[in-house]
Design a protein around this motif. Sequence first.
Motif, short mmCIF file in Angstrom:
data_model
loop_
_atom_site.label_atom_id
_atom_site.label_comp_id
_atom_site.label_asym_id
_atom_site.label_seq_id
_atom_site.Cartn_x
_atom_site.Cartn_y
_atom_site.Cartn_z
N THR A 178 0.58 -0.92 -0.04
CA THR A 178 -0.18 -0.14 -0.09
C THR A 178 0.82 1.30 0.03
O THR A 178 2.22 1.27 0.77
CB THR A 178 -0.59 0.01 1.22
N SER A 179 0.53 2.07 -0.53
CA SER A 179 1.29 3.49 -0.75
C SER A 179 1.03 4.09 0.14
O SER A 179 1.55 5.30 0.56
CB SER A 179 1.27 4.22 -2.13
N GLY A 180 0.30 3.94 1.25
CA GLY A 180 0.47 5.07 2.40
C GLY A 180 -0.26 6.76 1.73
O GLY A 180 0.11 7.67 2.62
N ALA A 181 -0.90 6.56 1.04
CA ALA A 181 -1.35 8.23 0.76
C ALA A 181 -3.22 8.06 0.23
O ALA A 181 -3.49 9.20 0.51
CB ALA A 181 -1.32 7.70 -1.16
N VAL A 182 -3.55 6.84 0.64
CA VAL A 182 -5.47 7.56 1.24
C VAL A 182 -5.60 6.95 2.13
O VAL A 182 -5.51 6.04 3.65
CB VAL A 182 -6.07 5.61 0.83
N TRP A 183 -6.04 8.04 2.73
CA TRP A 183 -6.61 7.81 3.88
C TRP A 183 -8.36 7.74 4.52
O TRP A 183 -8.78 7.04 2.69
CB TRP A 183 -6.69 9.27 5.18
N PRO A 184 -8.53 7.02 5.23
CA PRO A 184 -7.63 6.37 6.62
C PRO A 184 -6.78 5.31 6.94
O PRO A 184 -5.96 5.62 7.95
CB PRO A 184 -9.53 6.89 8.03
N ALA A 185 -6.37 4.81 6.02
CA ALA A 185 -5.56 3.57 5.81
C ALA A 185 -4.00 4.27 5.92
O ALA A 185 -3.33 3.69 6.92
CB ALA A 185 -5.81 2.83 4.84
N ALA A 186 -3.69 5.48 5.78
CA ALA A 186 -2.43 6.19 5.42
C ALA A 186 -2.17 6.71 7.14
O ALA A 186 -1.74 6.37 7.31
CB ALA A 186 -2.40 7.43 4.75
N GLY A 187 -3.47 6.99 7.90
CA GLY A 187 -3.02 6.80 8.87
C GLY A 187 -3.09 5.40 10.67
O GLY A 187 -2.46 6.12 11.67
N PHE A 188 -3.07 4.45 9.73
CA PHE A 188 -2.97 2.97 10.55
C PHE A 188 -1.52 2.90 11.50
O PHE A 188 -1.47 2.37 12.04
CB PHE A 188 -3.52 1.98 10.27
N ALA A 189 -0.73 2.81 10.48
CA ALA A 189 0.78 3.06 10.52
C ALA A 189 1.26 4.24 12.27
O ALA A 189 1.50 3.81 13.34
CB ALA A 189 1.81 3.11 9.35
N GLU A 190 0.13 5.42 12.13
CA GLU A 190 0.94 5.62 12.81
C GLU A 190 0.10 6.01 14.14
O GLU A 190 0.80 5.62 15.69
CB GLU A 190 0.74 7.88 12.69
N GLU A 191 -0.99 5.50 13.71
CA GLU A 191 -1.89 4.96 15.29
C GLU A 191 -1.65 3.64 16.13
O GLU A 191 -1.46 3.75 17.25
CB GLU A 191 -2.98 4.90 14.57
N ALA A 192 -0.77 3.07 14.69
CA ALA A 192 -0.28 1.37 15.24
C ALA A 192 0.79 1.82 16.54
O ALA A 192 1.02 1.22 17.26
CB ALA A 192 0.01 0.41 15.04
N ALA A 193 1.50 2.65 15.96
CA ALA A 193 3.75 3.18 16.77
C ALA A 193 2.70 3.81 18.29
O ALA A 193 4.01 4.19 19.21
CB ALA A 193 3.99 4.17 16.24
N ARG A 194 2.09 4.64 18.67
CA ARG A 194 1.36 5.47 18.98
C ARG A 194 0.94 4.56 19.81
O ARG A 194 0.84 4.87 21.83
CB ARG A 194 0.36 7.06 18.60
N ALA A 195 0.61 3.47 19.90
CA ALA A 195 -0.13 2.41 20.58
C ALA A 195 1.26 1.40 20.65
O ALA A 195 1.17 0.81 22.28
CB ALA A 195 -1.19 1.23 20.01
#
Length: 239
Positions: A178-195
């Motif tokens: 995945t390119s990380g360009a489509v929201w809201p999926a593009a924010g999943f990595a940041e959410e996971a890292a925050r957890a």
Amino acid sequence: MTPSLLILTGAGISAESGLGTFRDTDGIWSQFDWQKLATPEGFAEDPVMVHAFYNARRKGLLDAQPNAAHTALATLEAAWVRSGGEFLLVTQNIDDLHARAGSERLIHMHGELLRARCAACGDLTACTADLSIAMSCQACGREGRLRPHVVWFGEMPMGMEEIFERLSRTTHFAAIGTSGAVWPAAGFAEEAARAGAETWELSLEAGESGHNFHHTLYGKATATVPDWCETVIARAFAA
């Protein structure tokens, strides 16, 4: 803490099964106008054209087969759950290749091409044949209201409440193809890292949210994903 793995997949994982990507330079949206083919407004204006587009894609999907990356993720799911962990696979793809490969804990956040939905009553039915405006909904009888069960631009992705709940407590996260360009999926990595999750990006090249990943593996999905699956469970349950 119970190991919890959430995997996000995009078009790159199905590309090697012969299914087109969307945002690459030679992707689907470089050849077709998404405003006419992937919006509620486009469907209202010309449903015949929209049906023809998705009918062709449905035929292509029925001819496709899961590849080694799909199979590896299904094997990983079984091993992860057998070891006592929580597992969720979230795909942005509207194909059914993950399910055909054996994945069970699966959310199609952008819908499913092999299902049809009535825009009048919301009834869902399996769909492997062509759709047309002449067809009637079997539930409510309305004619011309059947549409592909896919999320178009401007519509809300599916399963978001469950996805964000799982992201809030995931210990391991991977974004694959995945390119990380489509929201809201593009924010999943940041959410996971925050957890506090350990995060991986597996893709042909760095995506737009690459700074959110602890580890990166670049190459074709059929090469990177099986090897990654073999090592990640050993690391997670090493103790």
